[in-house]
Structure formats: structure tokens, C-alpha cells
Scaffold this motif. Sequence first.
Motif, short mmCIF file in Angstrom:
data_model
loop_
_atom_site.label_atom_id
_atom_site.label_comp_id
_atom_site.label_asym_id
_atom_site.label_seq_id
_atom_site.Cartn_x
_atom_site.Cartn_y
_atom_site.Cartn_z
N HIS A 166 56.71 25.77 39.48
CA HIS A 166 56.66 26.49 38.22
C HIS A 166 57.65 25.86 37.27
O HIS A 166 58.82 25.82 37.53
N SER A 167 57.18 25.36 36.18
CA SER A 167 58.07 24.60 35.32
C SER A 167 58.99 25.50 34.55
O SER A 167 58.73 26.68 34.35
N GLU A 168 60.06 24.92 34.13
CA GLU A 168 61.06 25.70 33.39
C GLU A 168 60.48 26.24 32.11
O GLU A 168 60.69 27.36 31.72
N GLY A 169 59.81 25.34 31.45
CA GLY A 169 59.39 25.74 30.11
C GLY A 169 58.05 26.42 30.06
O GLY A 169 57.56 26.79 29.02
N SER A 170 57.45 26.53 31.20
CA SER A 170 56.08 27.06 31.17
C SER A 170 56.08 28.51 30.75
O SER A 170 56.90 29.29 31.18
N SER A 171 55.15 28.80 29.93
CA SER A 171 55.03 30.21 29.51
C SER A 171 54.55 31.02 30.68
O SER A 171 55.21 31.90 31.16
N GLY A 172 53.41 30.66 31.14
CA GLY A 172 52.88 31.25 32.37
C GLY A 172 53.07 32.74 32.47
O GLY A 172 52.97 33.48 31.50
N LYS A 197 27.45 38.31 51.88
CA LYS A 197 27.59 37.21 50.92
C LYS A 197 29.04 37.16 50.46
O LYS A 197 29.61 38.18 50.08
N VAL A 198 29.58 35.98 50.50
CA VAL A 198 31.00 35.83 50.20
C VAL A 198 31.18 34.92 49.01
O VAL A 198 30.56 33.87 48.92
N ASN A 199 32.05 35.33 48.13
CA ASN A 199 32.42 34.48 47.00
C ASN A 199 33.94 34.33 47.04
O ASN A 199 34.66 35.33 46.93
N VAL A 200 34.39 33.11 47.23
CA VAL A 200 35.83 32.90 47.32
C VAL A 200 36.38 32.65 45.93
O VAL A 200 35.91 31.79 45.20
N VAL A 201 37.38 33.42 45.58
CA VAL A 201 38.00 33.25 44.26
C VAL A 201 39.38 32.61 44.44
O VAL A 201 40.01 32.75 45.48
N ASN A 202 39.78 31.91 43.40
CA ASN A 202 41.12 31.33 43.42
C ASN A 202 41.97 32.07 42.42
O ASN A 202 41.58 32.26 41.28
N LEU A 203 43.14 32.48 42.87
CA LEU A 203 43.99 33.25 41.98
C LEU A 203 45.18 32.42 41.56
O LEU A 203 45.66 31.58 42.30
N ALA A 204 45.66 32.71 40.38
CA ALA A 204 46.68 31.84 39.78
C ALA A 204 48.09 32.25 40.13
O ALA A 204 48.97 31.41 40.18
N ASN A 205 48.34 33.52 40.30
CA ASN A 205 49.72 33.90 40.52
C ASN A 205 49.82 35.11 41.43
O ASN A 205 48.84 35.71 41.84
N GLU A 206 51.04 35.41 41.76
CA GLU A 206 51.32 36.46 42.72
C GLU A 206 50.81 37.81 42.29
O GLU A 206 50.36 38.63 43.07
N GLN A 207 50.88 38.04 41.00
CA GLN A 207 50.45 39.34 40.49
C GLN A 207 48.97 39.54 40.75
O GLN A 207 48.53 40.59 41.19
N PRO A 231 48.64 45.06 32.96
CA PRO A 231 47.99 43.78 33.26
C PRO A 231 46.52 43.95 33.58
O PRO A 231 45.75 43.00 33.58
N MET A 232 46.13 45.18 33.88
CA MET A 232 44.72 45.40 34.15
C MET A 232 43.94 45.30 32.85
O MET A 232 42.80 44.87 32.81
N VAL A 233 44.57 45.74 31.76
CA VAL A 233 43.87 45.73 30.48
C VAL A 233 43.98 44.37 29.82
O VAL A 233 43.02 43.81 29.32
N ASN A 234 45.20 43.89 29.77
CA ASN A 234 45.41 42.56 29.20
C ASN A 234 45.94 41.66 30.28
O ASN A 234 47.15 41.61 30.51
N PRO A 235 45.08 41.00 30.96
CA PRO A 235 45.58 40.17 32.06
C PRO A 235 46.48 39.08 31.52
O PRO A 235 46.25 38.54 30.44
N PRO A 236 47.53 38.78 32.25
CA PRO A 236 48.46 37.76 31.77
C PRO A 236 47.78 36.40 31.74
O PRO A 236 46.88 36.14 32.54
N ALA A 237 48.21 35.58 30.84
CA ALA A 237 47.66 34.23 30.77
C ALA A 237 48.08 33.48 32.02
O ALA A 237 49.20 33.59 32.47
N SER A 238 47.15 32.77 32.56
CA SER A 238 47.51 31.99 33.75
C SER A 238 48.42 30.86 33.34
O SER A 238 48.31 30.35 32.23
#
Lengths: 550, 233
Positions: free
Chosen positions: A461-467, B140-150, A442-449
Motif C-alpha cells: 500500500h503506497s504512502e501516497g495512495s488515496s485508496g 454455480k460459483v462465481n469467484v469475485v476478487n476483492l480489493a481491500n479488507e473492508q 460504505p454500503m451506500v457509498n463504497p470506498p474507491a478501490s
Amino acid sequence: AMDTDLSSQDRKDLDKFIKFFALKTVQVIVQARLGEKICTRSSSSPTGSDWFNLAIKDIPEVTHEAKKALAGQLPAVGRSMCVEISLKTSEGDSMELEIWCLEMNEKCDKEIKVSYTVYNRLSLLLKSLLAITRVTPAYRLSRKQGHEYVILYRIYFGEVQLSGLGEGFQTVRVGTVGTPVGTITLSCAYRINLAFMSTRQFERTPPIMGIIIDHFVDRPYPSSSPMHPCNYRAGEDNGAVYPSVEDSQEVCTTSFSTSPPSQCVFTVTKAHFQTPPPVVTDTLKVPVMGLAFSHQLSSSRLSYQPAALGVGSADMGYPVLFAGGLNAAHPHQLIGPGKEGGVPPVPSQPAHGTQADQERMCTPLDGVHYSAATPSSSEDTETVSNSSEGKCGSPHDLLETIFIRKVGAFVNKPINQVTMANLDIPFAMFAPKNVELEDNDPMVNPPASPETESPLQGSLHSEGSSGSSTGNTHDDFVMIDFKPAFSKDDILPMDLGTFYREFQNPPQLSSLSIDIGAQSMAEDLDSLPEKLAVHEKNVKEFDAFVETLQ
Amino acid sequence: PLSSRCCAPSSAGPAMNCRAEVLEVSVEGRQVEEAMLAVLHTVLLHRSTGKFHYKKEGTYSIGTVGTQDVDCDFIDFAYVRVSSEELDRALRKAVGEFKDALRGSGSDGMGQISLEFYQKKKSRWPFSDECIPWELWTIKVNVVNLANEQERQICREKVGEKLCEKIINIVEVMNRHEYLPKMPTQSEVDNVFDTSLKDVQPYLYKISYQITDSLGTSVTTTMRRLIKDTLAL
């Protein structure tokens, strides 16, 4: 009068400062590797015995060893005091992690005031040492020492030897203080990365010289040793064994030793070693992650999001236990593989900030992550599950499914990592294991949000969401801990942590899904003409109905 | 203290000998407090002494400073701070306000918090005392928003590593042994040190902060948003 030579009083003071600085340096370093949080109190009234105006406790054995190593000498050019920090596994293999060097060079500062400026700068340097000892990689390792490995220290005096640190070690400078007789420098050279260990390191390093007091090997129950660093605050045990430095300032100045500095290895252990001897197999018995459980709870497709240790969610400040339907009261019991067979048994990894009882948990090395496959995942799960199913009894097989994430989170992993299924190699647990190709990193290819078309969808988190449920089936790293704070493990088979984990991502309500909403609206619009036609046809019935209401 | 003995800023403009250090961090919202506390406490560890006790003939003795380890909950990181509850409270209060300000008012999640060490120079009435800064730390602070647990897990580790670097940077600066106010006589001690705490004595300091307003969007902020949006596609 010429001021170029130091007055004899100044010289005496300076020597004393340097000596006690060296002793305090050793104390700070060793105490920072005991695996515990250190806490000392400030005192507004000077006690007279706190060197450099800092409350640094003196562990008598450590002072004793330091004095033995120094043998009445002081750091000078070419004669450095070194504190070597190493790691030793339960199988007896050691590896050097850090060398802290207190050196003296020839650059003199004749103008500086000894009793005032030098003293205060030495105090500042000790504060810097306190700060720096927490930021090298060995700190985190030492906080997790326990069943699988311990951290040892060794003090020697003379030439600095850095060869045991492997290639590519890094150096950090703690600071320098100029004095009229030379400049004191304090620095640390440390091994950066366990995953890059070469095979040469797997050989047992024989003792170099001198006396090795190796409590771990000689006496598998180090609790019987006189050293109990974790109890040192109590002081009573240790006070009887060695004189503490406050009581006997004369002792250190009068020992004129002509023998070469001895080198000793001490086990810095924790009290919990009083439990049965750590065996690698025991420590790897863990509850199997309850993916089967989660599947029973809900048949909808749950995306298995790794609840990172100590993170869980913003609301949970403590680590989360994954074991569903298991007896979490006995984390060391082995329970059979889950039905899905998806998740390999994993050792725990206590969070840095957890309140959980670290001492009772397995303490694998830092940076070890385990894959958690989703219940709905496909062939990726198969590879993982096949290797773990039915093999939970032996640590060999458990380790097949270990993924190592390196300390440097964004370092690309070399493609040609070797899978170490064979545990004959020492430090196998530290060796990089390959299942993960660069493409899946995931560091190289980050997952799509996940798509967030509506604000609601952001949290559910929706059922069908790819996420993040796709493409990361075996990349979901999880860190497991057994002991979420406040969890009851005797009443419910499932504890708070698991409960929260399982229900953290419920499927989205269909009515909230914009797709379905939009769809139904489109359908509604399309069907309007039809409906109107039907209503037109039945207009007489409607009129009759309305009549009855009046 | 945040609003320490207020005094007029020096009319002579920026003081000479005021060194300025700037640190930058990108963190998730819930990591702001711990990251700020880690940096501020590390600086104050080096800039606090034990309490002075003046004796006759101008000599003084110094109390003892204790230290303690602090583990972060949202960052894989630990730091050492001075054992003083009063000092910790004061810092937490300041950092809490900064965090709240960062969150609200449509800020872009960017701001900075400053820790300034100063000396007081007494002036004759009717002029108020001057505050002469001699060291200024800006984070200096920059707040980021993250999308998921990973991503959050990665952020925990990454921010931990960054903070390790910051600590090393701070220690480097401290080691330069550059200007420090002279040790004061008893009558001058309050011009150099904060003597209000009961167990330790930091140099006089003030904490202030600024939030980058979404209205006053700087070019940098716009560029960052553009890049973020582009990558999100």
C-alpha cells in the motif's frame, strides 16, 4: 376389510413416534442454543435406542421439561408444542428471539405407511431441523453467549404465542410429515433484527404463569445449579438428578397429569460462569487498541485497514489482536487510552471459526463493530477520540462509540438513529448508535478501490495512495479478538497477531512506485543533453583516464 | 466417490423423475471450498442413512447417523454435517479439485459443481450397467476478487447470509418428499446406496464440475466483465 382406520398397532406406533419426535425436536433445538459445537458419532451397528436412526443425545433436564410441558399429551390441532428461545442480559432484561412450533393440522394422509414412511420422514425432518437451527440469527448469538447475556429456553404446550417477537418477525418452515391422523409441521418464527427494537421491548417482561426457575437471577453463580448442559455428555451429574429417557420409557407413558402444563425458564449456561459474576463494566475492559504503538513503529503514514475478525489476511485463519504494546495475557485489564486517543476500547468478538478460547473472552452481541481511526486522520478522529479519551473506565462512555452493523449487511441505516449515551435503558448495548451518516456508510457509498497501476502496488500500500485510507477514517469497522491461535502473550508484549497487523501494509518502496519512477525517467531524459554537454567538455580528462587503463 | 463404480450413462437420455436443483453463489476465492462443502454436506446429510444390516426374511435394521457442527473460517457461517470422516474426505477431495480448476487455466472464476444421485440398473452382458440419475444438485460459483479488507469483511457476512438462504432452499426441496428410490433388498442395495463407507450409507452419488473457460466466453461473462470494468472507473 376397510383400510380407512388405522390398525391399533399402527396407531400405537404412530403415537410413540410423534411423542419421541417431539422430545427429540426439543433436544435438537435446545442443544443448538447451548453455545457449543455439537458432535455425535455415527454407529454402523444399530444400538436400538437411537430414535429415527440419528445420534441425538438426550439432556435429561430438557427431556424432563418437555415431558412436563406435554403432560402426556401429543401435539394435535390447536395444541402445539412450542420451544421459545430468549436472550437475557446480565442486567436481567429478556427478549424473545425465536419460537419453534411443532404443530398438527387436520390434513390426513391415510395411505401412508406408518412404521416405514412416516418414521423415515420424521428422521429426515429432524435432519432438516439440525440444519435450520444453525441458520437463524439466534444461532450466532448463542455461540457468543457468556458474560453479557445467556440464552434461555422455555417449552409450552397449547396455543402458539408470537407477540413477543416484535414486529416484522420472519418465519422459516423446517418441514412437514403427513400421517394418517394429521400432518405434522415444524417451523420457526424469529425476530430478525435487534437493531430495530422498539422502546417497548425495553420493559422487563414479567413471568407469564407457572413456575419460573431463573437461575441467573436467583443465583448469580449458575454453576451451583444442577443444570450443566455443557457437561451433559459426561452424564454422571445429570443422570442422578433425572432419569434419562432410555432407561425409563415407562415413565413418560404413565404420567397422567391433570394440572395445566407448567412453564419453566431454565438458564442454559456455560461452565465458565464459575468465574466471578459477570458485571457489565468488567466485560468491557479491554486493551486499548494500539494506534499509538503503530505510530511509534513507523512514522510513515499507515493506512489503518481493519483486519476483520478471523480474516486478517488470506494467510491467517485466526483472528487478530490489535493491542500493541499491551499485556495481552490479561485481556480484561484496563489500559489507558492510546496517545492518539483515536481508538475507543472495544470488547472482543470471537470469530466464528476461531480456535481461540471463546469462554474467556467478552462476548458482545453479534454485529457490533468499532471504529478504528487512522493515525493520520483528521477531524473525524477527533470526534471519536474525544469521546473515548479519559473515559475508559466506565461502560457508559465506551458505548458511546459503538457502531452497530446490522445483521443484514446491506440494509440502509435510518438517518435518525439515536445515540444512546445513557445506559439506563436496558439492552442499550443492542440499541443502534448513530455516528455514521448515510454518506459515510460504505454500503451506500463504497470506498474507491486503491489504484492498482502496477501489480506490485496491488499488494503494497503506497504512502501516497488515496485508496481506502481516505473517506473511511471512521468507517473502518474492526472486530477485535484477544486470542489469536498460537500467539504467545507472556514473552512478547506484542503478539503475533498485532505484529502481523502492524506490518501488514508497509509503505511501498519508492523505487517501485511508478510515479516516482516515471518522474525520474522524465528527469533523466531531460537532463541528458546537459550531461552530454558536460561530458563533452571533459573529454580530455576521459581520454587521459582511458590512457591510464591501457 | 468422485469416480464411483463407473457405468455408462443411460442410453435413454435424461431419466424421468430426475429433479434438478440449481443454486448460485458468489464468493471470494478462499471461500470456495467452505461454501461448497457447506452445501454438499447439507444435501448429503439428508441423503444418507445409517448402514443397513439385513437379517433373515428380508428385514433389515439401520445404523445410527451422527452429526457434527462445522465452523467456517472464511465465512461467518456454520453448518451440520454427517459424522463420517470418509465422506468428508471424499467431498473435500472433490471440492479441492474444483477449487484448483477454478483458479487455474485463465478461467474467469466461474464454474459449477454438480452432485448427482443415481441408481444403477444392471444390464445383461455385454452391456454395462446403466446409471439413472434421480436427483441433481448444481452449484454455480462465481469467484469475485476483492480489493481491500473492508470489502472482505463485508463478503464474509454477506456470503454467510447467502448460505443461510441456500440451506433453507435445500431443506425446502428435501421436504417435498418427492421421488426416492425404493428401499432395496439385500441383493439390490449396491444399486441404490454407496455401501463402501464404514459408518454411514449415502445414496449412490457422483460429483463432477465444469469451469467456464475464458475461451468459451459466454455472453453473460462478457457482460459481467463490462459492467465490472465500468464500475471500477
